[in-house]
Write a protein that holds these residues in place. Structure first.
Motif, PDB file in Angstrom:
ATOM      1  N   GLU A 171       0.835  -1.201   0.000  1.00 49.58           N
ATOM      2  CA  GLU A 171       0.000   0.000   0.000  1.00 49.58           C
ATOM      3  C   GLU A 171       0.873   1.256   0.000  1.00 49.58           C
ATOM      4  OE1 GLU A 171      -3.499   1.472  -0.653  1.00 49.58           O
ATOM      5  OE2 GLU A 171      -3.536  -0.599   0.116  1.00 49.58           O
ATOM      6  N   THR A 181      -5.504   1.515   5.947  1.00 48.95           N
ATOM      7  CA  THR A 181      -6.166   0.458   5.197  1.00 48.95           C
ATOM      8  C   THR A 181      -6.411   0.935   3.767  1.00 48.95           C
ATOM      9  OG1 THR A 181      -8.373   1.260   5.753  1.00 48.95           O
ATOM     10  CG2 THR A 181      -7.326  -0.287   7.312  1.00 48.95           C
ATOM     11  N   PRO A 182      -6.709   0.029   2.833  1.00 46.63           N
ATOM     12  CA  PRO A 182      -7.017   0.471   1.463  1.00 46.63           C
ATOM     13  C   PRO A 182      -8.144   1.508   1.417  1.00 46.63           C
ATOM     14  CG  PRO A 182      -6.621  -1.882   1.477  1.00 46.63           C
ATOM     15  CD  PRO A 182      -6.622  -1.451   2.915  1.00 46.63           C
ATOM     16  N   GLU A 185      -7.693   5.388   0.062  1.00 45.14           N
ATOM     17  CA  GLU A 185      -8.509   5.934  -1.017  1.00 45.14           C
ATOM     18  C   GLU A 185      -9.151   7.245  -0.583  1.00 45.14           C
ATOM     19  OE1 GLU A 185     -10.336   6.698  -4.499  1.00 45.14           O
ATOM     20  OE2 GLU A 185      -8.728   5.259  -4.076  1.00 45.14           O
TER      21      GLU A 185
END
Length: 380
Positions: free
Chosen positions: A303, A363-364, A368
Motif C-alpha cells: 500500500e 487500510t485500502p 482511497e
C-alpha cells in the motif's frame, strides 16, 4: 506558570510532547498500524493477562528473562540476527529504552549528536537527562552524509549518536557501510574519562544507537543494523518496538539489542520492576502470533509503494520509504493543505522539512479517502 513551583529553568515555557489527538474518521498522523488485533491475538492476550492477574500481589520478573528470550527468538526470525537473551533489553516503549541509554551514558557535560530532519523526541530525551543536544543537517535528499557524520564525531566527542533507520519523518534507511564507518569513527571518540590516582585520562567509545522503530517495513534487500550487534561492536545498540509492525502501540513495549555489557549498564538506571507483569504477559502473547502480524506488514508495504507512485503521478515529490509512512510535498502552504484534509475527515501530520507533510499508511479504504481528499485540497 501560575504556581510558584521550583521548575527547572530549562523546562520553563516547554509544552508536553504530543501529536494532535482529533477524533476524525481517518487518522494517519502517528504512524500506527491501522489493523486491530485479530480475535485470535486478542484471545491469547486476554488469557495471558488473566493468568498474570492471579499473581498481581507479587512484583513482576525484574529482568524479564522469558520476554528477552522471546524477543531474541523473534529477531532471529525477522532479521536473521542471533542475539542472546542477555543482549536484549526492553521497557515501556522505545521512548523509555532511549531514555535509559541517555541516563546511562549522557548527562551534564556530555553530548548527544543526531542529524536532522529526524524524530522530534530525541531532543527531549537529551533535555530530560541534562545532556547537550547537537544536530547536523542531512543532505538535501535526506540521506546521511557519512563523511560529515565522521567529522562531527571527531570534533564533538559525543557520548551518544542517535541515527534513525528508517528515518522519521523521511523514511530513509541507512546503508550498512555508513553504519560501519560511523561505528569505526565512534571508537575512542566518546567523552574523555577522568583520570584516577596514578592513571591518566582515557578516551571512551561513543555509543551509537540505530533506531529501527520501523525496520520491519523496510523494502526487500534493505539490511538491518542487527547484523552488526555483538562483541565486535560493543558500543552499538539497535532499538525496536512492538508499536508499529505488531500493531501494539497501546501495549507500550520497546526493546533493543546490544552487547551484554551495554545492556547491563541500562539495568543500573532502570527503575525497579519497570515492566509490569501485565505488559510482559501481553507482549509474550503477541509475539506468539508473529507470523500473522508480519503478514499485515507485507500488505502495508504494498500500500505504501502504491501511494508513493500515485503521489508522483500527481506531480508531487514523494521520497522512497522503508517505513509505514510517506513524506511528500512540497506545498507553498502546507498548513492550508493539512486543514483542508482535516475538514474532509483525514488527519495527517505537519512535521519535518518546511513544505512537506507526512501520512501514515492506512487500510485500502483509508488510503482511497486520503487520495480523494488530497486531490480536492490541492485543487481547492
Amino acid at each position: 506558570m501560575s504556581a510558584n513551583l521550583p521548575l527547572r529553568p530549562d523546562l520553563d515555557g516547554e509544552a508536553p510532547y504530543g501529536a494532535p489527538e482529533i477524533d476524525v474518521p481517518v487518522r494517519l498522523n502517528v504512524n500506527e498500524n491501522p489493523h486491530p488485533p485479530s480475535a485470535a491475538v486478542i484471545e491469547s492476550i486476554a488469557t495471558a493477562v488473566a493468568q498474570a492477574a492471579q499473581g498481581l500481589n507479587r512484583y513482576p520478573e525484574r529482568d524479564f528473562p522469558r520476554l528477552r528470550a522471546a524477543l531474541a527468538d523473534y529477531l532471529k526470525a525477522e532479521s536473521d540476527a542471533h542475539p542472546a537473551p542477555e543482549q536484549i533489553w526492553a521497557a515501556n516503549g522505545s521512548n523509555e529504552v532511549m531514555l535509559h541509554v541517555l541516563q546511562a551514558f549522557g548527562g551534564p557535560g556530555r553530548t548527544c549528536l543526531t542529524f536532522t530532519p529526524t524524530y522530534s523526541m530525541y531532543p527531549e530525551y537529551a533535555r530530560d537527562t541534562l545532556t547537550d543536544y547537537v544536530t547536523r543537517p542531512r543532505r538535501e535528499d535526506f540521506t546521511l552524509d557519512a563523511d560529515a557524520a565522521v567529522t562531527a564525531i571527531n570534533e564533538l566527542r559525543p557520548a551518544v549518536v542517535i541515527l534513525a533507520s528508517p528515518n522519521n519523518p523521511t523514511g530513509t534507511a541507512l546503508p550498512l557501510e555508513d553504519i560501519r564507518r560511523i561505528l569505526e569513527a565512534a571508537r575512542g571518540h566518546g567523552p574523555m574519562l577522568g583520570a584516577g590516582i596514578g592513571s591518566p585520562a582515557r578516551a571512551s567509545d561513543c555509543v551509537v544507537v540505530i533506531d529501527e522503530a520501523y525496520a520491519e517495513f523496510r523494502r526487500p534487500g534493505v539490511p538491518s543494523a542487527l547484523e552488526l550487534v555483538g562483541s565486535a561492536n560493543p558500543h552499538l545498540a539497535v532499538t525496536r518496538t512492538m508499536s508499529k509492525a505488531f500493531g501494539a502501540a497501546g501495549l507500550r513495549l520497546g526493546y533493543l539489542a546490544a552487547d551484554s555489557a551495554l545492556v547491563d549498564a541500562l539495568r543500573i538506571v532502570r527503575l525497579p520492576y519497570h515492566l509490569s507483569a501485565v505488559t510482559q504477559a501481553a507482549a509474550l502473547a503477541a509475539l506468539s502470533h508473529r507470523e500473522e502480524l508480519m503478514a499485515q506488514v507485507a500488505s502495508l508495504r504494498n500500500e505504501r509503494d502504491a501511494f508513493v507512485d500515485w503521489l508522483r503521478a500527481q506531480g508531487l515529490t514523494a521520497h522512497d520509504s522503508d517505513a509505514n509512512f510517506v513524506l511528500f510535498g512540497p506545498f507553498p502552504d502546507r498548513d492550508t493543505v493539512w486543514r483542508r484534509l482535516l475538514d474532509a475527515g483525514v488527519l495527517i501530520r505537519v512535521v519535518g522539512p518546511e513544505g512537506f507533510l507526512r501520512a501514515s499508511i492506512g487500510t485500502p479504504a483509508e488510503m482511497e479517502r486520503l487520495r480523494r481528499a488530497l486531490v480536492a485540497a490541492i485543487g481547492g
